[in-house]
Design a protein around this motif. Structure first.
Motif, PDB file in Angstrom:
ATOM      1  N   PRO A 178       0.825  -1.219   0.000  1.00 15.57           N
ATOM      2  CA  PRO A 178       0.000   0.000   0.000  1.00 15.57           C
ATOM      3  C   PRO A 178       0.856   1.266   0.000  1.00 15.57           C
ATOM      4  O   PRO A 178       1.772   1.417   0.803  1.00 15.57           O
ATOM      5  CB  PRO A 178      -0.801  -0.110   1.292  1.00 15.57           C
ATOM      6  N   GLY A 179       0.552   2.163  -0.924  1.00 22.78           N
ATOM      7  CA  GLY A 179       1.300   3.396  -1.019  1.00 22.78           C
ATOM      8  C   GLY A 179       2.565   3.282  -1.832  1.00 22.78           C
ATOM      9  O   GLY A 179       3.252   4.288  -2.050  1.00 22.78           O
ATOM     10  N   ALA A 180       2.901   2.078  -2.281  1.00 23.48           N
ATOM     11  CA  ALA A 180       4.114   1.860  -3.077  1.00 23.48           C
ATOM     12  C   ALA A 180       3.770   0.947  -4.246  1.00 23.48           C
ATOM     13  O   ALA A 180       4.165  -0.219  -4.275  1.00 23.48           O
ATOM     14  CB  ALA A 180       5.218   1.264  -2.212  1.00 23.48           C
ATOM     15  N   PRO A 181       3.005   1.437  -5.225  1.00 24.67           N
ATOM     16  CA  PRO A 181       2.495   0.582  -6.301  1.00 24.67           C
ATOM     17  C   PRO A 181       3.566  -0.053  -7.177  1.00 24.67           C
ATOM     18  O   PRO A 181       3.317  -1.082  -7.799  1.00 24.67           O
ATOM     19  CB  PRO A 181       1.610   1.531  -7.114  1.00 24.67           C
ATOM     20  N   ASP A 182       4.753   0.536  -7.252  1.00 25.33           N
ATOM     21  CA  ASP A 182       5.808  -0.008  -8.109  1.00 25.33           C
ATOM     22  C   ASP A 182       6.696  -1.025  -7.388  1.00 25.33           C
ATOM     23  O   ASP A 182       7.563  -1.642  -8.009  1.00 25.33           O
ATOM     24  CB  ASP A 182       6.690   1.132  -8.647  1.00 25.33           C
ATOM     25  N   ARG A 183       6.480  -1.205  -6.101  1.00 25.72           N
ATOM     26  CA  ARG A 183       7.334  -2.114  -5.328  1.00 25.72           C
ATOM     27  C   ARG A 183       6.901  -3.561  -5.522  1.00 25.72           C
ATOM     28  O   ARG A 183       5.712  -3.867  -5.486  1.00 25.72           O
ATOM     29  CB  ARG A 183       7.299  -1.728  -3.850  1.00 25.72           C
ATOM     30  N   THR A 184       7.886  -4.460  -5.707  1.00 27.09           N
ATOM     31  CA  THR A 184       7.605  -5.895  -5.839  1.00 27.09           C
ATOM     32  C   THR A 184       8.259  -6.707  -4.735  1.00 27.09           C
ATOM     33  O   THR A 184       8.023  -7.909  -4.631  1.00 27.09           O
ATOM     34  CB  THR A 184       8.089  -6.419  -7.203  1.00 27.09           C
ATOM     35  N   THR A 185       9.083  -6.061  -3.903  1.00 24.87           N
ATOM     36  CA  THR A 185       9.686  -6.719  -2.745  1.00 24.87           C
ATOM     37  C   THR A 185       9.546  -5.795  -1.552  1.00 24.87           C
ATOM     38  O   THR A 185       9.533  -4.565  -1.710  1.00 24.87           O
ATOM     39  CB  THR A 185      11.181  -7.031  -2.981  1.00 24.87           C
ATOM     40  N   PRO A 186       9.454  -6.335  -0.342  1.00 29.25           N
ATOM     41  CA  PRO A 186       9.312  -5.477   0.835  1.00 29.25           C
ATOM     42  C   PRO A 186      10.585  -4.708   1.135  1.00 29.25           C
ATOM     43  O   PRO A 186      11.688  -5.145   0.789  1.00 29.25           O
ATOM     44  CB  PRO A 186       8.983  -6.472   1.951  1.00 29.25           C
ATOM     45  N   ALA A 187      10.438  -3.566   1.783  1.00 26.93           N
ATOM     46  CA  ALA A 187      11.590  -2.750   2.172  1.00 26.93           C
ATOM     47  C   ALA A 187      12.284  -3.378   3.363  1.00 26.93           C
ATOM     48  O   ALA A 187      11.677  -4.082   4.187  1.00 26.93           O
ATOM     49  CB  ALA A 187      11.132  -1.333   2.518  1.00 26.93           C
ATOM     50  N   ALA A 188      13.577  -3.119   3.474  1.00 23.29           N
ATOM     51  CA  ALA A 188      14.369  -3.645   4.588  1.00 23.29           C
ATOM     52  C   ALA A 188      13.979  -2.950   5.886  1.00 23.29           C
ATOM     53  O   ALA A 188      13.477  -1.816   5.883  1.00 23.29           O
ATOM     54  CB  ALA A 188      15.858  -3.453   4.307  1.00 23.29           C
ATOM     55  N   PRO A 190      14.524  -0.793   9.168  1.00 26.12           N
ATOM     56  CA  PRO A 190      15.431   0.331   9.427  1.00 26.12           C
ATOM     57  C   PRO A 190      16.670  -0.114  10.218  1.00 26.12           C
ATOM     58  O   PRO A 190      16.576  -0.921  11.151  1.00 26.12           O
ATOM     59  CB  PRO A 190      14.571   1.291  10.255  1.00 26.12           C
ATOM     60  N   GLY A 191      17.811   0.395   9.817  1.00 26.48           N
ATOM     61  CA  GLY A 191      19.042   0.081  10.518  1.00 26.48           C
ATOM     62  C   GLY A 191      19.721  -1.192  10.070  1.00 26.48           C
ATOM     63  O   GLY A 191      20.796  -1.539  10.571  1.00 26.48           O
ATOM     64  N   THR A 192      19.100  -1.930   9.131  1.00 22.74           N
ATOM     65  CA  THR A 192      19.708  -3.167   8.625  1.00 22.74           C
ATOM     66  C   THR A 192      20.147  -2.970   7.176  1.00 22.74           C
ATOM     67  O   THR A 192      19.649  -2.091   6.477  1.00 22.74           O
ATOM     68  CB  THR A 192      18.733  -4.344   8.701  1.00 22.74           C
ATOM     69  N   GLU A 193      21.089  -3.816   6.744  1.00 20.72           N
ATOM     70  CA  GLU A 193      21.584  -3.718   5.379  1.00 20.72           C
ATOM     71  C   GLU A 193      20.669  -4.412   4.376  1.00 20.72           C
ATOM     72  O   GLU A 193      20.726  -4.137   3.178  1.00 20.72           O
ATOM     73  CB  GLU A 193      22.992  -4.309   5.299  1.00 20.72           C
ATOM     74  N   GLY A 194      19.819  -5.338   4.856  1.00 23.06           N
ATOM     75  CA  GLY A 194      18.878  -6.010   3.972  1.00 23.06           C
ATOM     76  C   GLY A 194      19.497  -7.058   3.075  1.00 23.06           C
ATOM     77  O   GLY A 194      18.917  -7.405   2.035  1.00 23.06           O
ATOM     78  N   ALA A 195      20.672  -7.599   3.456  1.00 18.63           N
ATOM     79  CA  ALA A 195      21.353  -8.582   2.608  1.00 18.63           C
ATOM     80  C   ALA A 195      20.524  -9.847   2.467  1.00 18.63           C
ATOM     81  O   ALA A 195      20.368 -10.392   1.362  1.00 18.63           O
ATOM     82  CB  ALA A 195      22.729  -8.905   3.183  1.00 18.63           C
ATOM     83  N   ALA A 196      20.002 -10.367   3.574  1.00 20.88           N
ATOM     84  CA  ALA A 196      19.197 -11.586   3.521  1.00 20.88           C
ATOM     85  C   ALA A 196      17.879 -11.322   2.796  1.00 20.88           C
ATOM     86  O   ALA A 196      17.393 -12.156   2.029  1.00 20.88           O
ATOM     87  CB  ALA A 196      18.940 -12.114   4.928  1.00 20.88           C
ATOM     88  N   ALA A 198      17.342  -9.342   0.423  1.00 19.06           N
ATOM     89  CA  ALA A 198      17.574  -9.226  -1.017  1.00 19.06           C
ATOM     90  C   ALA A 198      17.475 -10.572  -1.717  1.00 19.06           C
ATOM     91  O   ALA A 198      17.276 -10.622  -2.942  1.00 19.06           O
ATOM     92  CB  ALA A 198      18.947  -8.601  -1.271  1.00 19.06           C
ATOM     93  N   GLU A 199      17.606 -11.662  -0.963  1.00 20.82           N
ATOM     94  CA  GLU A 199      17.518 -12.999  -1.549  1.00 20.82           C
ATOM     95  C   GLU A 199      16.077 -13.470  -1.704  1.00 20.82           C
ATOM     96  O   GLU A 199      15.814 -14.502  -2.324  1.00 20.82           O
ATOM     97  CB  GLU A 199      18.292 -14.001  -0.674  1.00 20.82           C
ATOM     98  N   ALA A 454      14.103 -13.775   6.683  1.00 16.90           N
ATOM     99  CA  ALA A 454      15.190 -12.938   6.155  1.00 16.90           C
ATOM    100  C   ALA A 454      15.370 -11.685   7.007  1.00 16.90           C
ATOM    101  O   ALA A 454      16.500 -11.254   7.292  1.00 16.90           O
ATOM    102  CB  ALA A 454      14.897 -12.567   4.707  1.00 16.90           C
ATOM    103  N   LEU A 455      14.254 -11.080   7.438  1.00 14.37           N
ATOM    104  CA  LEU A 455      14.339  -9.908   8.305  1.00 14.37           C
ATOM    105  C   LEU A 455      15.047 -10.234   9.605  1.00 14.37           C
ATOM    106  O   LEU A 455      15.838  -9.428  10.123  1.00 14.37           O
ATOM    107  CB  LEU A 455      12.936  -9.373   8.611  1.00 14.37           C
ATOM    108  N   ALA A 456      14.764 -11.414  10.159  1.00 10.55           N
ATOM    109  CA  ALA A 456      15.396 -11.828  11.412  1.00 10.55           C
ATOM    110  C   ALA A 456      16.913 -11.943  11.247  1.00 10.55           C
ATOM    111  O   ALA A 456      17.688 -11.509  12.113  1.00 10.55           O
ATOM    112  CB  ALA A 456      14.806 -13.148  11.882  1.00 10.55           C
ATOM    113  N   ARG A 457      17.360 -12.505  10.147  1.00 11.73           N
ATOM    114  CA  ARG A 457      18.805 -12.644   9.909  1.00 11.73           C
ATOM    115  C   ARG A 457      19.459 -11.275   9.726  1.00 11.73           C
ATOM    116  O   ARG A 457      20.565 -11.029  10.226  1.00 11.73           O
ATOM    117  CB  ARG A 457      19.041 -13.530   8.686  1.00 11.73           C
ATOM    118  N   ASP A 458      18.785 -10.393   9.017  1.00 11.21           N
ATOM    119  CA  ASP A 458      19.331  -9.050   8.847  1.00 11.21           C
ATOM    120  C   ASP A 458      19.399  -8.304  10.178  1.00 11.21           C
ATOM    121  O   ASP A 458      20.379  -7.591  10.460  1.00 11.21           O
ATOM    122  CB  ASP A 458      18.475  -8.253   7.858  1.00 11.21           C
TER     123      ASP A 458
END
Length: 533
Positions: A178-188, A190-196, A198-199, A454-458
């Motif tokens: 919601p509010g991000a119609p062009d997004r196809t993956t969730p945002a990381a 805050p404060g994490t690099e989002g490496a996991a 991204a997979e 993935a969020l937990a690992r990040d």
């Protein structure tokens, strides 16, 4: 006015009695053995919450998310979870708690706030994830809107993700994020690099065209600071989140039923509940229509100019959180009364003029029956003066326009193709653990499990895992700290159905039925559109 006051008093007294008899709320104490990197809180659908069960007992639809989540992130201290104990009721209209739907949602929000605050209070580095299904998604959505607007019990950077399934607060034609119609993956988070993260594969599905059945005031275009971290999955044809766009009367009925407290063992109490809901809705609708849609103080000057259709007025008034403005109600009553008094004055002036009085007196003295005939003739002759022909035509046109607006506002309900779309709505309401949404073919429930893992690992990479909670570890840790999988040894089937339906067909929520839902004609099962709040 006396009758109005009596009705209003009886409604108010009935509500007071209902509040006096409210049951004690279930405990929301969270037991924490060690602080996980991610703590997930789940809010079950109608009839699925078990307030007396341990918060870590996996049952219902959300167990199809938490079990694979705990398996994906099985290392100690990485993930923990708990279910929010709340009524999950629909007033007895469907199996589940006896609390009215609106009251149940409010209770769920309060308990979710309490549990989230407890976790972050004892584990300052732990991130929170929230997941809700059906009525539980309504609860989770309201919580997320508060946090995203900066008015919640937590700052937005503490909430890593929110997943909604069959959300009744979903906007019409809303995208997956919601509010991000062009997004196809969730945002990381805050404060994490989002490496996991991204997979995690992308999720691409066409939005369902309709919107949720919940009150319009609960709908939000986005989630403020949480936008991009909130995903709302909605199967096309699931009435809870994909109700027809042109059907405010459907929302009005749903909101009205959401206020009721029905009991087969107490028919009188059920009738009182229905009467209260109807009284409130009727008074609020009538006063709004009179004060906002009708102008003029005499029948000759009367004008009807609806700003909303009656269906929409009903839908607004049926929301139990729409306040009953007693002053506005009395103003409407006086306005209608003034129009009536002015009409009486017109009749009086016509019938009781000096000439008319002389004629009546003469006729009555010689023949009382003739006097009554003359009076009747005078009254009939006075009626056309109330609404002159030109005014009458205008009112007819305005009334026709109002009716036409009411029909067009609900035009989708008159379209046969609409009901083809909903012919298996119940099955679609329980399809989130069987239908594909991810680019890799993952179901919505599996996708959320992978997302949260993935969020937990990040989060663990920047804040660690397994820290001792403030105040010390509880004697018996919850979830993963007592059982490797986190699942209860005995899974209890759900006791009821989901908002606004009855018993479901989902394997986790109905005792093991696994018959797949029928597909929409011409749409492959693995590519059924999903969308979001």
């Amino acid at each position: 006015m006396i009758a109005f006051a009596v009705a209003l008093g009886s409604v108010t007294a009935g509500v007071a009695r209902a509040e006096e008899g409210s049951p004690t709320a279930p405990s929301t104490r969270v037991s924490i053995g060690a602080c996980p990197a991610l703590y997930a809180l789940g809010i079950q659908g109608t009839g699925e919450s078990s307030p007396d069960a341990a918060p870590s007992t996996d049952t219902g639809m959300l167990s199809t998310v938490f079990r694979p989540l705990l398996a994906e992130a099985a290392e100690p201290g990485l993930v923990d979870r708990a279910y929010v104990p709340y009524e999950a009721g629909f007033g007895g209209a469907v199996p589940g708690g006896a609390a009215p739907y609106a009251e149940s949602v409010d209770g769920g929000v309060e308990r979710l706030r309490s549990m989230a605050a407890q976790v972050t209070g004892r584990c300052p580095d732990t991130r929170i994830a929230v997941i809700g299904y059906s009525q539980g998604a309504h609860v989770a959505s309201l919580f997320a809107q508060e946090v995203g607007a900066g008015m919640g019990v937590l700052p937005a950077d503490k909430v890593a993700a929110v997943a909604l399934f069959a959300d009744p607060t979903r906007n019409e034609n809303a995208p997956l994020f919601p509010g991000a119609p062009d997004r196809t993956t969730p945002a990381a988070a805050p404060g994490t690099e989002g490496a996991a993260l991204a997979e995690v594969a992308a999720a691409r599905q066409a939005p369902a065209p309709g919107g949720g059945l919940g009150p319009q005031r609960d709908q939000a275009v986005d989630f403020g600071k949480l936008t991009g971290r909130v995903a709302s999955f909605c199967a096309t044809g699931d009435l809870a989140c994909d109700a027809p766009q042109g059907a405010p009367i459907l929302r009005a009925v749903t909101n009205l039923v959401g206020q009721l407290k029905l009991s087969g063992g107490d028919p009188i109490g059920s009738l009182v509940s229905i009467a209260q809901a109807l009284a409130y809705t009727s008074i609020k609708t009538a006063s709004t229509v009179v004060n906002e849609d009708i102008s003029g103080s005499t029948l000759a000057a009367l004008s009807i100019s609806p700003k909303k259709s009656i269906s929409q007025r009903l839908a607004d008034a049926a929301d139990p959180r729409t306040p009953l403005d007693v002053n506005a109600a009395f103003q409407a009553l006086l306005k209608v009364g003034m129009i009536g008094l002015n009409a009486v004055a017109t009749v009086v002036k016509t019938v009781i003029s000096p000439a008319a009085i002389a004629e009546l007196a003469t006729a009555t003295l010689s023949n009382p029956l003739a006097g009554l005939t003359v009076l009747g003739t005078k009254l009939v002759g006075a009626v056309p003066q109330l609404v002159p022909p030109t005014t009458g035509v205008r009112l007819v046109n305005e009334a026709f326009t109002a009716v036409q607006q009411n029909v067009t506002d609900n035009q989708e309900l008159l379209d046969v193709t609409t009901w083809v779309r909903y012919w298996d709505a119940l099955q679609r309401h329980h399809a989130y653990s069987r239908m594909g949404v991810g680019a890799d073919g993952a179901t919505p429930t599996r996708y959320v499990a992978e997302w949260f893992a993935a969020l937990a690992r990040d989060a663990a990479a920047v804040s660690g895992q397994g820290a001792v909670p403030v105040g010390g570890s509880d004697t018996r840790g919850a979830g993963i700290f007592t059982t490797p999988t986190g699942a209860s040894t005995t899974t209890a089937p759900s006791g009821g159905g989901q908002f606004p339906f009855g018993t479901g067909a989902d394997g986790a929520s109905s005792g093991g039925a696994t018959t797949p839902p029928a597909a929409t004609p011409g749409t492959p099962t693995t590519t059924r559109p999903f969308s979001v709040n």
